[in-house]
Design a protein around this motif. Structure first.
Motif, short mmCIF file in Angstrom:
data_model
loop_
_atom_site.label_atom_id
_atom_site.label_comp_id
_atom_site.label_asym_id
_atom_site.label_seq_id
_atom_site.Cartn_x
_atom_site.Cartn_y
_atom_site.Cartn_z
N TYR A 1 -86.92 25.29 -48.66
CA TYR A 1 -86.25 25.65 -50.00
C TYR A 1 -85.21 26.96 -49.84
O TYR A 1 -84.29 27.07 -50.14
N ALA A 2 -85.86 28.12 -49.09
CA ALA A 2 -85.18 29.30 -48.86
C ALA A 2 -84.04 28.98 -47.90
O ALA A 2 -83.04 29.44 -48.61
N GLY A 3 -84.21 28.26 -47.07
CA GLY A 3 -82.81 28.01 -46.38
C GLY A 3 -81.89 27.49 -46.95
O GLY A 3 -80.66 27.64 -46.92
N LYS A 4 -82.22 26.32 -48.12
CA LYS A 4 -81.24 25.72 -48.84
C LYS A 4 -80.72 26.84 -49.75
O LYS A 4 -79.29 26.80 -49.95
N ALA A 5 -81.23 27.59 -50.26
CA ALA A 5 -80.99 28.59 -51.23
C ALA A 5 -79.94 29.61 -50.62
O ALA A 5 -79.02 29.85 -51.30
N VAL A 6 -80.40 30.11 -49.41
CA VAL A 6 -79.60 31.06 -48.78
C VAL A 6 -78.15 30.33 -48.50
O VAL A 6 -77.28 30.90 -48.57
N PHE A 7 -78.31 29.05 -47.95
CA PHE A 7 -77.05 28.58 -47.51
C PHE A 7 -76.21 28.34 -48.71
O PHE A 7 -74.87 28.41 -48.64
N ALA B 1 -76.05 30.22 -51.38
CA ALA B 1 -75.56 31.59 -51.66
C ALA B 1 -74.35 32.09 -50.79
O ALA B 1 -73.34 32.61 -51.37
N ALA B 2 -74.61 31.63 -49.51
CA ALA B 2 -73.50 32.01 -48.61
C ALA B 2 -72.24 30.92 -48.81
O ALA B 2 -71.11 31.69 -48.68
N ILE B 3 -72.40 29.96 -49.06
CA ILE B 3 -71.30 29.04 -49.49
C ILE B 3 -70.36 29.76 -50.61
O ILE B 3 -69.32 29.86 -50.58
N GLY B 4 -71.12 30.02 -51.67
CA GLY B 4 -70.29 30.73 -52.76
C GLY B 4 -69.42 31.99 -52.36
O GLY B 4 -68.57 32.25 -52.76
N HIS B 5 -70.22 32.82 -51.39
CA HIS B 5 -69.68 34.18 -51.00
C HIS B 5 -68.61 34.00 -50.09
O HIS B 5 -67.53 34.56 -49.90
N ALA B 6 -68.78 32.68 -49.62
CA ALA B 6 -67.44 32.33 -48.51
C ALA B 6 -66.11 32.15 -49.38
O ALA B 6 -65.14 32.55 -48.97
N LEU B 7 -66.22 31.61 -50.68
CA LEU B 7 -65.10 31.40 -51.45
C LEU B 7 -64.66 32.74 -51.96
O LEU B 7 -63.25 32.95 -51.72
N ILE C 1 -78.85 30.07 -60.07
CA ILE C 1 -78.07 29.15 -59.54
C ILE C 1 -77.06 28.43 -60.67
O ILE C 1 -75.91 28.07 -60.51
N LYS C 2 -77.70 28.28 -61.77
CA LYS C 2 -76.89 27.82 -63.26
C LYS C 2 -75.86 28.64 -63.38
O LYS C 2 -74.44 28.34 -63.32
N VAL C 3 -75.65 29.98 -63.31
CA VAL C 3 -74.80 30.94 -63.71
C VAL C 3 -73.66 30.97 -62.59
O VAL C 3 -72.50 31.06 -62.63
N LEU C 4 -74.20 30.96 -61.25
CA LEU C 4 -73.15 30.82 -60.10
C LEU C 4 -72.34 29.77 -59.93
O LEU C 4 -71.25 29.96 -59.78
N THR C 5 -72.92 28.65 -60.50
CA THR C 5 -72.20 27.35 -60.68
C THR C 5 -70.91 27.60 -61.56
O THR C 5 -69.80 27.08 -61.53
N ARG D 1 -74.87 23.23 -54.97
CA ARG D 1 -75.83 23.95 -55.82
C ARG D 1 -76.47 22.90 -56.71
O ARG D 1 -77.74 23.27 -57.54
N ALA D 2 -76.08 21.78 -56.97
CA ALA D 2 -76.77 20.66 -57.76
C ALA D 2 -78.07 20.18 -57.30
O ALA D 2 -78.78 19.67 -58.01
N PHE D 3 -78.26 20.70 -55.91
CA PHE D 3 -79.68 20.27 -55.28
C PHE D 3 -80.71 21.36 -55.23
O PHE D 3 -81.51 21.40 -54.30
#
Length: 396
Positions: A4-10, A12-18, A72-76, A178-180
Motif C-alpha cells: 500500500y505504501a508503494g502505491k500511495a507514494v507512487f 503522490a509522485a505522479i501528482g507532483h510530476a504534474l 487522496i480525495k482532495v488531491l483528485t 488515485r481511484a485505487f
C-alpha cells in the motif's frame, strides 16, 4: 502495508510530476508567449509569479480540506481543477486571459506538493521517511525532464499552445491511479477519533509552532527562489545569451534536471542515514558553491557538467521539506501545514525570483543574475540551527 505504501507514494509522485511538467512547460513557452502577445521579459516572467500566487491560495484551500475530507480525495479534486484550466491556457486569446487561466491552474497545483508529502510521510516507516518524501520530490523532476525533452518538438509541430494541451494528458492518468489508493491509516485513525481537524490558525497557536512555521517558510522561500529563479530563465539564458539552439537548450536543461533527480535520491538516503540537519547543511553549501561556479561558465561542455552538479545540490533538498513538516506538526494539521507553509515559501521565493532575475540581468547579464542566487542559501544554512533533529521519530 508495504504494498500500500508503494502505491500511495507512487500516486503522490505522479501528482507532483504534474506540477513539474506544468511549470517547466511554461518556462519553454515564454518566448512564444512574448512573441504572440507582444509583452516584455519581465511581464512574461510574471506568469510564473501569477501561477504560484494561485498555488499559494490553492494550498490554503485544499490543505485545510484535506485535513477534513481526506488526502487522496482532495488531491483528485485539485488535479481536475488543474487540468481544466491548463487546457484553457492553451486557448487564451490575449495575455490578460492567459494570466487568469494560469492563476486558476495554479489553484490546483497548490495541493500537489503538500498533500503528496503528507501521504508519503504518513505511510512510510520512520527509518525510510525522508526517502519516501524524496520519491515524491523525484516525481516533480520526472515531470520537468519530460517537459525539457518534449517541449522543442511539440513547439516545432504545434506551437507553444500545444505544450498546454499535452500538459493535460498526465492529469487523466493521475485521476485514474488515485481511484485505487485508499487514505493513509494514520489519517483514518485521526478521523475515527473524532478530533477536530486543523486550520491555519493552528500553525501559529503557540510560540513553538510560530517558530517552526516561520523557519519552514524561510527554508521553502530559499528553495523556491533558487529553483524557479534558475529554471525559469535557464532556457532563455542558454539560448539567448550563450547562443545554444532550442534543441540544445532542452538537452542542457535536461542534464541539469537529471542532476536534480540524483541529488534528490542522495539527499533522501543521507537524511535517513545521517539526520535531517547534516543533509540540509551539506546540500545548502553545495548549492551556493555550484551556482557561483555555473554562472561563470561559457563553454558548452563545462555548462553540461556544471549544470548537472548545480541541479544536484540546488534541488536535491526538495523532498526534505516534506519530512521536516511532517515531523514538526501533528496529523490533524499536517495537510494544512504541508500545503500552507510550503506554498507560502513557494509564492514568496518562486514568484519574486523570476521577476527579479531579468531586472538584474538587464544591467549585468543573466550569468551574473543567476550567480546572485547563491547568497540566499547562506540564510537557509543558518536557520537550520533552530530546528530540532527528529530523525527516526514517530509521527504525532
Amino acid at each position: 502495508m508495504k504494498h500500500y505504501a508503494g502505491k500511495a507514494v507512487f500516486s503522490a509522485a505522479i501528482g507532483h510530476a504534474l506540477d513539474g511538467l506544468d511549470l517547466m512547460i511554461l518556462s519553454f513557452a515564454l518566448s512564444g508567449i512574448i512573441a504572440t502577445f507582444g509583452v516584455d521579459n519581465t511581464t512574461a516572467g510574471s506568469l510564473t509569479s501569477i501561477t504560484l500566487a494561485g498555488a499559494f491560495l490553492g494550498g490554503l484551500i485544499f490543505g485545510t480540506l484535506a485535513d477534513k475530507l481526506g488526502r487522496i480525495k482532495v488531491l483528485t479534486y485539485s488535479v481536475i481543477f488543474f487540468g481544466v484550466f491548463t487546457l484553457c491556457s492553451a486557448a487564451a486569446p490575449n495575455f490578460e486571459l492567459m494570466a487568469i487561466f494560469r492563476f486558476l491552474a495554479g489553484l490546483g497545483i497548490g495541493a500537489e506538493f503538500g498533500l503528496g508529502m503528507a501521504i508519503a510521510s504518513e505511510v512510510s516507516s520512520p527509518e525510510n521517511r525522508a526517502k519516501a518524501t524524496s520519491a515524491v520530490g523525484l516525481g516533480f523532476q520526472v515531470g520537468v525532464l519530460v517537459a525539457s525533452l518534449a517541449s522543442a518538438p511539440i513547439i516545432a509541430a504545434f506551437g507553444w499552445r500545444g505544450l498546454f494541451v499535452v500538459g493535460f494528458v498526465p492529469a487523466i492518468v493521475a485521476i485514474i491511479i488515485r481511484a485505487f489508493v485508499p487514505e493513509p491509516p494514520i489519517y483514518e485513525q485521526h478521523k475515527a477519533s473524532g478530533k477536530k481537524h486543523g486550520n491555519l490558525a493552528s500553525l501559529f497557536n503557540s510560540p513553538t509552532r510560530i517558530k517552526y512555521s516561520i523557519i519552514i517558510i524561510i527554508l521553502c522561500t530559499v528553495q523556491n527562489a533558487g529553483y524557479f529563479g534558475i529554471m525559469t530563465w535557464l532556457p532563455k539564458y542558454l539560448n539567448g545569451e550563450l547562443g545554444l539552439s532550442l534543441t540544445s537548450t532542452g538537452m542542457w536543461t535536461a542534464v541539469t534536471v537529471i542532476g536534480m533527480m540524483i541529488g534528490i535520491s542522495v539527499f533522501g538516503w543521507l537524511a535517513d542515514k545521517a539526520g535531517r540537519r547534516p543533509a540540509f547543511w551539506t546540500f545548502q553549501i553545495g548549492a551556493a558553491a555550484m551556482i557561483v561556479i555555473y554562472s561563470q561558465l561559457t563553454d558548452p561542455t563545462a555548462l553540461l557538467f556544471g549544470g548537472f552538479f548545480m541541479g544536484m545540490f540546488a534541488n536535491g533538498m526538495i523532498g526534505g521539506y516534506g519530512t521536516l513538516i511532517a515531523e514538526l506538526f501533528p496529523t490533524e494539521i499536517r495537510g494544512t501545514a504541508q500545503t500552507a507553509l510550503y506554498n507560502a515559501g513557494r509564492f514568496i521565493g518562486g514568484a519574486s525570483a523570476p521577476v527579479v532575475i531579468p531586472i538584474i540581468a538587464a544591467g549585468h547579464g543573466f550569468g551574473f543574475a543567476i550567480g546572485c542566487v547563491a547568497c540566499i542559501y547562506i540564510v537557509a544554512f543558518i536557520v537550520m540551527f533552530f530546528l530540532p533533529e527528529k530523525k527516526g521519530s514517530n509521527l504525532e
